[in-house]
Design a protein around this motif. Structure first.
Motif, PDB file in Angstrom:
ATOM      1  N   GLU A  20       0.832  -1.209   0.000  1.00 10.90           N
ATOM      2  CA  GLU A  20       0.000   0.000   0.000  1.00 10.90           C
ATOM      3  C   GLU A  20       0.871   1.266   0.000  1.00 10.90           C
ATOM      4  O   GLU A  20       0.640   2.197  -0.785  1.00 10.90           O
ATOM      5  N   SER A  21       1.892   1.270   0.872  1.00 11.69           N
ATOM      6  CA  SER A  21       2.753   2.450   0.950  1.00 11.69           C
ATOM      7  C   SER A  21       3.597   2.586  -0.314  1.00 11.69           C
ATOM      8  O   SER A  21       3.894   3.690  -0.768  1.00 11.69           O
ATOM      9  N   LEU A  22       3.945   1.438  -0.901  1.00 13.67           N
ATOM     10  CA  LEU A  22       4.715   1.488  -2.143  1.00 13.67           C
ATOM     11  C   LEU A  22       3.847   2.073  -3.269  1.00 13.67           C
ATOM     12  O   LEU A  22       4.323   2.892  -4.070  1.00 13.67           O
ATOM     13  N   ALA A  23       2.570   1.665  -3.283  1.00 11.41           N
ATOM     14  CA  ALA A  23       1.655   2.190  -4.295  1.00 11.41           C
ATOM     15  C   ALA A  23       1.459   3.693  -4.100  1.00 11.41           C
ATOM     16  O   ALA A  23       1.404   4.465  -5.076  1.00 11.41           O
ATOM     17  N   ALA A  24       1.374   4.101  -2.830  1.00 10.36           N
ATOM     18  CA  ALA A  24       1.214   5.531  -2.538  1.00 10.36           C
ATOM     19  C   ALA A  24       2.444   6.306  -3.001  1.00 10.36           C
ATOM     20  O   ALA A  24       2.340   7.412  -3.554  1.00 10.36           O
ATOM     21  N   ALA A  25       3.624   5.722  -2.762  1.00 11.82           N
ATOM     22  CA  ALA A  25       4.866   6.387  -3.188  1.00 11.82           C
ATOM     23  C   ALA A  25       4.939   6.468  -4.710  1.00 11.82           C
ATOM     24  O   ALA A  25       5.448   7.443  -5.269  1.00 11.82           O
ATOM     25  N   ALA A  26       4.405   5.430  -5.375  1.00 16.65           N
ATOM     26  CA  ALA A  26       4.473   5.394  -6.846  1.00 16.65           C
ATOM     27  C   ALA A  26       3.683   6.539  -7.469  1.00 16.65           C
ATOM     28  O   ALA A  26       4.052   7.060  -8.528  1.00 16.65           O
ATOM     29  N   THR A  27       2.598   6.922  -6.806  1.00 14.73           N
ATOM     30  CA  THR A  27       1.731   7.971  -7.369  1.00 14.73           C
ATOM     31  C   THR A  27       1.925   9.325  -6.663  1.00 14.73           C
ATOM     32  O   THR A  27       1.158  10.250  -6.908  1.00 14.73           O
ATOM     33  N   ALA A  28       2.903   9.390  -5.781  1.00 13.77           N
ATOM     34  CA  ALA A  28       3.118  10.650  -5.037  1.00 13.77           C
ATOM     35  C   ALA A  28       3.532  11.771  -5.995  1.00 13.77           C
ATOM     36  O   ALA A  28       4.215  11.526  -6.994  1.00 13.77           O
ATOM     37  N   ASP A  29       3.102  12.995  -5.646  1.00 10.83           N
ATOM     38  CA  ASP A  29       3.463  14.122  -6.520  1.00 10.83           C
ATOM     39  C   ASP A  29       4.899  14.579  -6.219  1.00 10.83           C
ATOM     40  O   ASP A  29       5.531  14.140  -5.259  1.00 10.83           O
ATOM     41  N   GLU A  30       5.356  15.486  -7.043  1.00 12.79           N
ATOM     42  CA  GLU A  30       6.750  15.933  -6.981  1.00 12.79           C
ATOM     43  C   GLU A  30       7.108  16.531  -5.616  1.00 12.79           C
ATOM     44  O   GLU A  30       8.178  16.259  -5.058  1.00 12.79           O
ATOM     45  N   ALA A  31       6.170  17.336  -5.098  1.00 15.41           N
ATOM     46  CA  ALA A  31       6.440  18.005  -3.818  1.00 15.41           C
ATOM     47  C   ALA A  31       6.564  16.987  -2.690  1.00 15.41           C
ATOM     48  O   ALA A  31       7.428  17.112  -1.809  1.00 15.41           O
ATOM     49  N   SER A  32       5.700  15.976  -2.710  1.00 17.79           N
ATOM     50  CA  SER A  32       5.754  14.938  -1.670  1.00 17.79           C
ATOM     51  C   SER A  32       7.058  14.161  -1.754  1.00 17.79           C
ATOM     52  O   SER A  32       7.694  13.872  -0.732  1.00 17.79           O
ATOM     53  N   ALA A  62      14.289   4.279   2.323  1.00 23.06           N
ATOM     54  CA  ALA A  62      14.767   2.955   2.752  1.00 23.06           C
ATOM     55  C   ALA A  62      13.644   1.923   2.640  1.00 23.06           C
ATOM     56  O   ALA A  62      13.877   0.778   2.221  1.00 23.06           O
ATOM     57  N   ALA A  63      12.415   2.354   2.979  1.00 21.40           N
ATOM     58  CA  ALA A  63      11.278   1.426   2.878  1.00 21.40           C
ATOM     59  C   ALA A  63      11.019   1.061   1.415  1.00 21.40           C
ATOM     60  O   ALA A  63      10.734  -0.096   1.090  1.00 21.40           O
ATOM     61  N   ILE A  64      11.122   2.045   0.531  1.00 23.52           N
ATOM     62  CA  ILE A  64      10.900   1.777  -0.898  1.00 23.52           C
ATOM     63  C   ILE A  64      11.984   0.839  -1.432  1.00 23.52           C
ATOM     64  O   ILE A  64      11.697  -0.143  -2.126  1.00 23.52           O
ATOM     65  N   LEU A  65      13.222   1.134  -1.066  1.00 27.51           N
ATOM     66  CA  LEU A  65      14.335   0.304  -1.565  1.00 27.51           C
ATOM     67  C   LEU A  65      14.255  -1.125  -1.048  1.00 27.51           C
ATOM     68  O   LEU A  65      14.750  -2.053  -1.689  1.00 27.51           O
ATOM     69  N   ARG A  66      13.641  -1.297   0.085  1.00 31.74           N
ATOM     70  CA  ARG A  66      13.500  -2.650   0.628  1.00 31.74           C
ATOM     71  C   ARG A  66      12.482  -3.456  -0.179  1.00 31.74           C
ATOM     72  O   ARG A  66      12.517  -4.673  -0.203  1.00 31.74           O
ATOM     73  N   GLN A  67      11.555  -2.734  -0.831  1.00 30.63           N
ATOM     74  CA  GLN A  67      10.474  -3.428  -1.531  1.00 30.63           C
ATOM     75  C   GLN A  67      10.699  -3.565  -3.038  1.00 30.63           C
ATOM     76  O   GLN A  67      10.129  -4.456  -3.666  1.00 30.63           O
ATOM     77  N   THR A  68      11.465  -2.667  -3.605  1.00 30.54           N
ATOM     78  CA  THR A  68      11.646  -2.759  -5.056  1.00 30.54           C
ATOM     79  C   THR A  68      13.028  -2.259  -5.489  1.00 30.54           C
ATOM     80  O   THR A  68      13.588  -1.355  -4.864  1.00 30.54           O
ATOM     81  N   SER A  69      13.536  -2.900  -6.525  1.00 34.56           N
ATOM     82  CA  SER A  69      14.758  -2.388  -7.160  1.00 34.56           C
ATOM     83  C   SER A  69      14.487  -2.134  -8.646  1.00 34.56           C
ATOM     84  O   SER A  69      15.418  -2.049  -9.457  1.00 34.56           O
TER      85      SER A  69
END
Lengths: 250, 273
Positions: free
Chosen positions: A120-132, A142-149
C-alpha cells in the motif's frame, strides 16, 4: 562517614541524574536520548525526583536504620566501591557533552533491518506528486528500496536534499556510503539504522564517516561491483550540513 | 523513579492490607491475580524491583513478590502493544510471550512457596530492614515515611542500576554480536544464543520487541520468544537490582528455573510454529 555515604549516595545519584535530564529538556537535547512522546513523562518524573531529593536533604533527621548492626568490612568496601563507581558515572553525565548515536552503534546493528513499508505504501509512493517526493526522508526511501529495485519505479523520482550522516557500505567502502538516520521507538537503546546507498567513488577524500551531508541526485543501477545494493543514488550534489536539532527519525 | 514512587504509594499512602483484602484466598488464585498487577502498574522491570520490595513490606509473601516481579514486565499493556506492533500475531510470538510469562511467574511462585524458610530467600540487608520496620511500627508522619523510603530505596537501587547498566553496556561493546547471530538457524542453539543476547543486552521489556525485530528474519520464532520471555526477567541489570532484595542463592535458583522454562518454551515454539 560510612553511614552518610550509604544513606545519601542514592539521593545524590538520582538527584543529579534528574537535574541533568531537566537541563537536557530545557536545552532541547532530550531528543538525543528519548522519543519526544516521552518528554512530558520524563520531565515529570525528574521534577518529582528533584523535589524529593531536596526535601530529603532539607528534612534530614535521625533514622531507624541507625539501630542496625555495623556492616562487615567487606560489605562496607563493596558499598563504598558501588557508590564510587556510580558517582563517577554520574559525574561523567555532567562532564561529557551530550552526543547523538554514531557509526559505532550502527556497526553493531543491521542496516535497514527495520525499514518498514508494504504494498500500500509502495503504491502511494508510486503515485506521489513531486512536492511529496521532495519531502521523502531516509525512512521513506529505505522502505521503498527494501520493496523494489525496479529502476522504472525511480525514473521520475529524484532525491532532493536527503539529510543524514555518512556510514561506509561495508561491501564497497571506497565507492559507496549510506546517507543514514537512526529510527528511535522509545529511547536510544532501541535505535535502528536506516540508510540510502549513495555511489560516489573516493567519497572518503571529501567526507568523514559520521559527518552530516545533504544529498541530491537520481536513483540508478549501482555501478559498484562489490556492493550488495542493486540500486543507489548517483548524486548531483553532496553538501556538508550541520547535524539537525533532532538527529533521529521518530 | 516511577518504581520508587509507586513503591512509596503502596507502602505509605494506600491503606494497610487494602491490597491483600482484594486478593483471592486460594494461593494459586492469589498468584494468578498478582501476576496481572502489571496491567494496572505498567512499569518496566527496573521499576518493578522497588515495587516488589514494597509489596513484601506491605505483607505479601516473598514468593508472591517474585510472581509479581517476573510477570509484571511482560503482562503489561505497554509491552503487549509494542510486541503486537513489532510482530502482530505472526508465528505465535505474542501469544507465546504472554502465556510463557504468566506460566513462568506462577510456577516460580509456586516452587518458592514450598520453601521451608521463605525469609532466607531475602538478602541479609533487606531482611534486616523488614525486621526493623516490623519492630518500629509507624510512628512517623506520612511525609517523613515518604522521604525516608525515598532515601533508602534510592540508596540501594541507584548504584545497582548504574553498575548493572555499565556492565551490560561494557559487555555489548566487547562481545561481537556476529558470534550470536551465526547460531540463528539451529533450533536449540538459536534459543540459547537469544537468551545469552537478552542477558547481555539488558533492554527494557517495553521496547525489546523493536530491538529484536531485525533478528526475526535470521532467527527461528522460538528463539525470539525465548529472548522476549527470558530477557525481562533475568539480565545483567536485573540481577544487580534483584540482588538488593533476594539472596545470591535465591537468584541462582530463580535464574535456573526461568532459563530452563524459557528454553523449553522456545523449543516448543520452534517445533510447533
Amino acid at each position: 562517614m560510612w553511614r552518610s555515604v550509604q544513606r545519601w549516595r542514592g539521593v545524590v545519584i538520582i538527584g543529579t541524574m534528574a537535574a541533568i535530564t531537566l537541563w537536557l529538556a530545557v536545552t532541547g537535547q532530550l531528543a538525543l536520548y528519548i522519543h519526544p512522546r516521552y518528554n512530558v513523562f520524563t520531565v515529570t518524573m525528574s521534577i518529582i525526583a528533584v523535589v524529593l531529593a531536596v526535601a530529603s536533604v532539607a528534612g534530614r533527621r535521625d533514622h531507624d536504620d541507625e539501630d542496625a548492626p555495623p556492616p562487615r568490612r567487606s560489605q562496607r568496601a563493596l558499598g563504598l566501591t558501588a557508590a564510587a563507581v556510580a558517582g563517577l558515572f554520574t559525574l561523567g553525565m555532567v562532564l561529557v557533552p551530550p552526543a547523538s548515536l554514531s557509526t559505532a552503534t550502527a556497526d553493531q546493528r543491521e542496516m535497514n533491518a527495520t525499514a518498514g513499508g508494504d504494498e500500500e505504501s509502495l503504491a502511494a509512493a508510486a503515485t506521489a506528486d513531486e512536492a511529496s517526493i521532495a519531502r521523502f526522508t531516509v525512512r521513506e526511501w529505505a522502505a521503498i528500496l527494501r520493496q523494489t529495485s525496479d529502476l522504472s519505479f525511480f525514473a521520475d523520482k529524484p532525491v532532493t536534499d536527503l539529510v543524514g550522516f555518512v556510514i561506509a557500505d561495508e561491501d564497497d567502502p571506497e565507492n559507496v556510503f549510506y546517507v543514514s538516520r537512526f529510527v528511535v521507538t522509545c529511547c536510544a537503546v532501541d535505535a535502528q539504522p536506516l540508510g540510502v546507498p549513495v555511489h560516489l567513488p573516493d567519497w572518503a577524500a571529501t567526507f568523514e564517516p559520521d559527518s552530516w551531508v545533504s544529498v541530491s541526485g537520481e536513483f540508478a543501477s549501482n555501478p559498484s561491483s562489490s556492493s550488495l545494493q542493486p540500486v543507489a543514488v548517483i548524486p548531483d550534489t553532496v553538501d556538508p550540513v550541520e547535524q539537525p536539532r533532532e538527529p533521529y527519525l521518530f | 523513579m516511577l518504581g520508587i514512587a509507586l513503591s512509596i504509594l503502596v507502602q505509605v499512602w494506600i491503606p494497610e492490607h487494602w491490597l491483600l483484602r482484594i486478593l483471592p484466598r486460594n494461593p494459586w488464585g492469589r498468584r494468578a491475580v498478582i501476576s496481572l498487577f502489571g496491567m494496572f502498574l505498567p512499569v518496566c522491570e527496573c521499576g518493578n524491583v522497588p515495587l516488589a520490595r514494597g509489596l513484601v513490606r506491605r505483607g505479601f509473601t516473598i514468593p508472591e513478590s517474585m510472581t509479581f516481579l517476573v510477570a509484571a514486565p511482560i503482562l503489561n499493556p505497554v509491552t503487549i502493544i509494542t510486541t503486537h506492533q513489532a510482530f502482530g500475531f505472526d508465528d505465535g510470538i505474542l501469544v507465546a510471550r504472554l502465556l510463557g510469562g504468566f506460566l513462568i511467574a506462577n510456577v516460580l511462585g509456586w516452587l518458592f512457596s514450598k520453601h521451608p524458610d521463605p525469609h532466607s530467600l531475602l538478602s541479609g540487608r533487606f531482611a534486616e530492614q523488614c525486621r526493623l520496620d516490623d519492630g518500629h511500627g509507624h510512628t512517623h508522619t506520612r511525609r517523613e515515611q515518604t522521604l525516608d523510603l525515598f532515601v533508602r530505596e534510592s540508596s540501594i537501587l541507584m548504584p545497582a542500576l548504574v553498575i548493572g547498566s555499565l556492565v551490560a553496556g561494557g559487555i555489548q561493546v566487547i562481545v561481537p554480536r556476529e558470534v550470536l547471530v551465526s547460531l540463528g538457524s539451529d533450533p536449540l542453539l538459536s534459543v540459547l544464543a537469544m537468551m545469552v543476547l537478552a542477558f547481555v543486552i539488558s533492554i527494557c521489556a517495553n521496547v525489546d520487541s523493536f530491538f529484536i525485530l531485525p533478528f526475526a528474519s535470521t532467527f527461528l520464532p522460538g528463539s525470539i520468544v525465548a529472548f522476549l520471555v527470558f530477557g525481562p526477567i533475568v539480565d545483567i541489570k536485573m540481577l544487580a537490582l534483584m540482588r538488593t532484595t533476594y539472596s545470591t542463592r535465591t537468584l541462582v535458583q530463580l535464574t535456573t528455573i526461568v532459563a530452563l522454562m524459557s528454553a523449553g518454551l522456545g523449543l516448543v515454539v520452534n517445533y510447533v510454529a
